[in-house]
Design an enzyme around this catalytic site. Structure first.
Site, short mmCIF file in Angstrom:
data_model
loop_
_atom_site.label_atom_id
_atom_site.label_comp_id
_atom_site.label_asym_id
_atom_site.label_seq_id
_atom_site.Cartn_x
_atom_site.Cartn_y
_atom_site.Cartn_z
N CYS A 145 0.80 -1.12 0.28
CA CYS A 145 0.05 0.05 -0.02
C CYS A 145 0.78 1.03 0.23
CB CYS A 145 -1.03 -0.08 1.26
SG CYS A 145 -2.17 -1.42 1.36
C1 BEZ Z 1 0.79 -5.07 1.58
O1 BEZ Z 1 0.10 -4.16 1.06
O2 BEZ Z 1 1.99 -5.00 1.67
C2 BEZ Z 1 0.17 -6.37 2.31
C3 BEZ Z 1 -1.29 -6.57 2.19
C4 BEZ Z 1 -2.02 -7.67 2.60
C5 BEZ Z 1 -0.96 -8.62 3.36
C6 BEZ Z 1 0.26 -8.55 3.48
C7 BEZ Z 1 0.94 -7.26 3.06
#
Ligand code: BEZ
Length: 178
Positions: A65
């Protein structure tokens, strides 16, 4: 001999998960928080006039994100603006102190991108976007998705089938449709 006591498909069950992230629907009415727990935001109201993008993410500061998904939207902000997108709203199941700190780190000085906290996951639940993310975050989080909203109605949906990937909801993919 096979005997059917009722006609097959006599009743069509409409799964509730299909109810809200769908074109033509309005956004959930559950209140979100911006910058502080007391600052409430009704996203249905905020998006009632004009074109907006709402992006749901699994978590503020998570690598996907924070290093890719949202930065790509910020990089393309001028392209989105030139196509009439008034604001990007980023929604995460986090508290408002966390989403505020995340906004400050990602530093969109123009204020085009607004970061909204959904601390109890009520908005995401109404949107049927929650998934079990306990292994990563300890609780349920929002799937990764993007929707285009025009005059209060969803016109395009981009939901990641595996909840966390960055494919359908990537900024470039959404931009192509505007
Ligand atoms: C991430 O956005 O890095 C992420 C999203 C869900 C689970 C683990 C990591």
């Amino acid at each position: 001999m096979l005997r059917l006591t009722r006609p097959v498909c006599s009743r069509v069950a409409v799964p509730t998960f299909a109810r809200l992230i769908s074109t033509g629907a309005a956004l959930p009415s559950a209140q979100l928080r911006e910058d502080s727990p007391s600052q409430k935001v009704d996203l249905a109201d905020e998006t009632s006039k004009g074109t907006f993008i709402v992006v749901g993410v699994p978590g503020a500061f998570s690598p996907g994100c924070s290093q890719r998904h949202i930065p790509e939207y910020l990089k393309l902000a001028d392209d989105f603006k030139s196509r009439g997108v008034k604001n990007l709203f980023v929604v995460a199941v986090n508290d408002a102190f966390v989403t505020k700190a995340w906004k400050e780190q990602l530093s969109d000085a123009s204020g085009w991108a607004r970061f909204l906290a959904d601390p109890k996951g009520e908005f995401s639940n109404e949107f049927n976007a929650l998934f079990d993310a306990a292994a990563f975050f300890g609780n349920k989080r929002s799937k990764r998705y993007a929707v285009v909203v025009k005059d209060g109605k969803i016109t395009e949906t981009f939901v990641e089938p595996d909840a966390t990937g960055i494919d359908k909801s990537a900024a470039e993919e959404v931009l192509k449709t505007l």
